[in-house]
Design a protein around this motif. Structure first.
Motif, PDB file in Angstrom:
ATOM      1  N   ASN A 128      -2.358   7.667  -3.644  1.00 53.43           N
ATOM      2  CA  ASN A 128      -2.755   6.284  -2.913  1.00 53.43           C
ATOM      3  C   ASN A 128      -3.036   5.119  -3.733  1.00 53.43           C
ATOM      4  O   ASN A 128      -3.437   5.178  -4.720  1.00 53.43           O
ATOM      5  CB  ASN A 128      -3.529   6.571  -1.581  1.00 53.43           C
ATOM      6  CG  ASN A 128      -5.134   6.713  -2.396  1.00 53.43           C
ATOM      7  OD1 ASN A 128      -5.536   5.859  -2.795  1.00 53.43           O
ATOM      8  ND2 ASN A 128      -5.632   7.971  -2.335  1.00 53.43           N
ATOM      9  N   GLN A 160      -3.086   0.386  -3.444  1.00 55.24           N
ATOM     10  CA  GLN A 160      -2.958  -0.852  -2.728  1.00 55.24           C
ATOM     11  C   GLN A 160      -2.778  -1.933  -3.951  1.00 55.24           C
ATOM     12  O   GLN A 160      -3.405  -1.756  -4.948  1.00 55.24           O
ATOM     13  CB  GLN A 160      -4.087  -1.371  -1.985  1.00 55.24           C
ATOM     14  CG  GLN A 160      -4.461  -0.604  -0.662  1.00 55.24           C
ATOM     15  CD  GLN A 160      -5.553   0.773  -1.596  1.00 55.24           C
ATOM     16  OE1 GLN A 160      -6.510   0.416  -2.144  1.00 55.24           O
ATOM     17  NE2 GLN A 160      -5.738   1.447  -0.519  1.00 55.24           N
ATOM     18  N   ALA A 166       1.048  -1.102   0.037  1.00 55.45           N
ATOM     19  CA  ALA A 166       0.033   0.021  -0.015  1.00 55.45           C
ATOM     20  C   ALA A 166       0.851   1.161   0.063  1.00 55.45           C
ATOM     21  O   ALA A 166       2.077   1.211   0.474  1.00 55.45           O
ATOM     22  CB  ALA A 166      -1.086   0.196   1.563  1.00 55.45           C
ATOM     23  N   SER A 189      -8.966  -6.037   2.131  1.00 58.18           N
ATOM     24  CA  SER A 189      -9.251  -4.851   2.569  1.00 58.18           C
ATOM     25  C   SER A 189      -8.244  -4.712   3.693  1.00 58.18           C
ATOM     26  O   SER A 189      -8.314  -3.461   4.292  1.00 58.18           O
ATOM     27  CB  SER A 189     -10.416  -5.039   3.056  1.00 58.18           C
ATOM     28  OG  SER A 189     -10.801  -5.877   4.161  1.00 58.18           O
ATOM     29  N   ASP A 190      -7.477  -5.599   4.101  1.00 60.23           N
ATOM     30  CA  ASP A 190      -6.472  -5.517   5.153  1.00 60.23           C
ATOM     31  C   ASP A 190      -5.323  -4.849   4.670  1.00 60.23           C
ATOM     32  O   ASP A 190      -4.438  -4.311   5.450  1.00 60.23           O
ATOM     33  CB  ASP A 190      -5.913  -6.884   5.722  1.00 60.23           C
ATOM     34  CG  ASP A 190      -6.978  -7.437   6.440  1.00 60.23           C
ATOM     35  OD1 ASP A 190      -7.829  -6.943   7.451  1.00 60.23           O
ATOM     36  OD2 ASP A 190      -7.186  -8.641   6.287  1.00 60.23           O
ATOM     37  N   GLN A 225      -3.639  -1.690   3.502  1.00 63.96           N
ATOM     38  CA  GLN A 225      -4.072  -0.140   3.810  1.00 63.96           C
ATOM     39  C   GLN A 225      -2.924   0.687   3.847  1.00 63.96           C
ATOM     40  O   GLN A 225      -1.947   0.463   4.360  1.00 63.96           O
ATOM     41  CB  GLN A 225      -4.891   0.011   4.566  1.00 63.96           C
ATOM     42  CG  GLN A 225      -6.420  -0.793   4.878  1.00 63.96           C
ATOM     43  CD  GLN A 225      -7.056  -0.612   5.654  1.00 63.96           C
ATOM     44  OE1 GLN A 225      -6.975   0.184   6.877  1.00 63.96           O
ATOM     45  NE2 GLN A 225      -8.049  -1.501   6.240  1.00 63.96           N
TER      46      GLN A 225
END
Length: 181
Positions: free
Chosen positions: A162, A164, A105, A178-179, A181
């Motif tokens: 930004n 990921q 990320a 979703s983890d 980040q």
């Protein structure tokens, strides 16, 4: 006696392969070893248990350290390695227990070099971006490449980027996209 030109040529010929080795070793990426931090970058790491929040991350580190002999802890924890680049961009690498990077990320005022971060997956990402842009008429904007072996989401604007990226098949048990980040 050797002429200056000939000596310079020999020195260059000997130094050139060494410089390629140094450049290649600085490149790491998704699916491989963590990146080599550039000069002036600061690096920190923490161990995370799947399902733990940022609020209790310190507790997770302590739990992981105290349960180091437990096979359940070793198989489900992962390491988040955060590198603050000199330009203000922060890159987080998510490392499996074997040390390979399964997720990345980034956020900051400048885009990191995705070729370096994505490593061998960069050509797949470029092809995905081309397909996404072709499907929406060539428009620019946030990009989401969502394939079975690679997911990349990238967006932002000048001064605030930004994104990921992760490898779905490489996610440890209990970890989801979703983890990252």
């Amino acid at each position: 006696m050797w002429s200056r030109v000939r000596r310079a040529g020999i020195v260059t010929a000997l130094a050139l392969p060494c410089s390629f080795i140094a450049v290649q070793s600085a490149h790491a990426g998704l699916g491989g070893a963590p990146m080599t931090p550039p000069t002036g970058a600061s690096v920190s790491s923490r161990i995370v248990q799947p399902g733990s929040s940022a609020v209790n991350a310190a507790q997770s580190v302590m739990r992981s350290a105290s349960n180091a002999g437990s096979s359940a802890t070793a198989s489900t924890s992962y390491t988040v390695r955060e590198t603050a680049l000199g330009n203000g961009t922060v890159v987080r690498e998510y490392l499996a227990s074997d040390g390979s990077v399964f997720g990345i990320a980034w956020r900051g005022p400048q885009m990191p070099d995705l070729n370096d971060l994505l490593g061998n997956y960069f050509p797949q990402y470029v092809a995905g971006v081309k397909a996404v842009r072709a499907a929406r008429g060539g428009s620019r904007g946030p990009v989401a490449v969502d394939q079975s072996g690679l997911v990349v989401r990238s967006g932002g604007h000048m001064g605030s980027f930004n994104g990921q990226a992760w490898l779905p098949p490489a996610l440890p048990a209990g970890v989801s996209g979703s983890d990252i980040q």
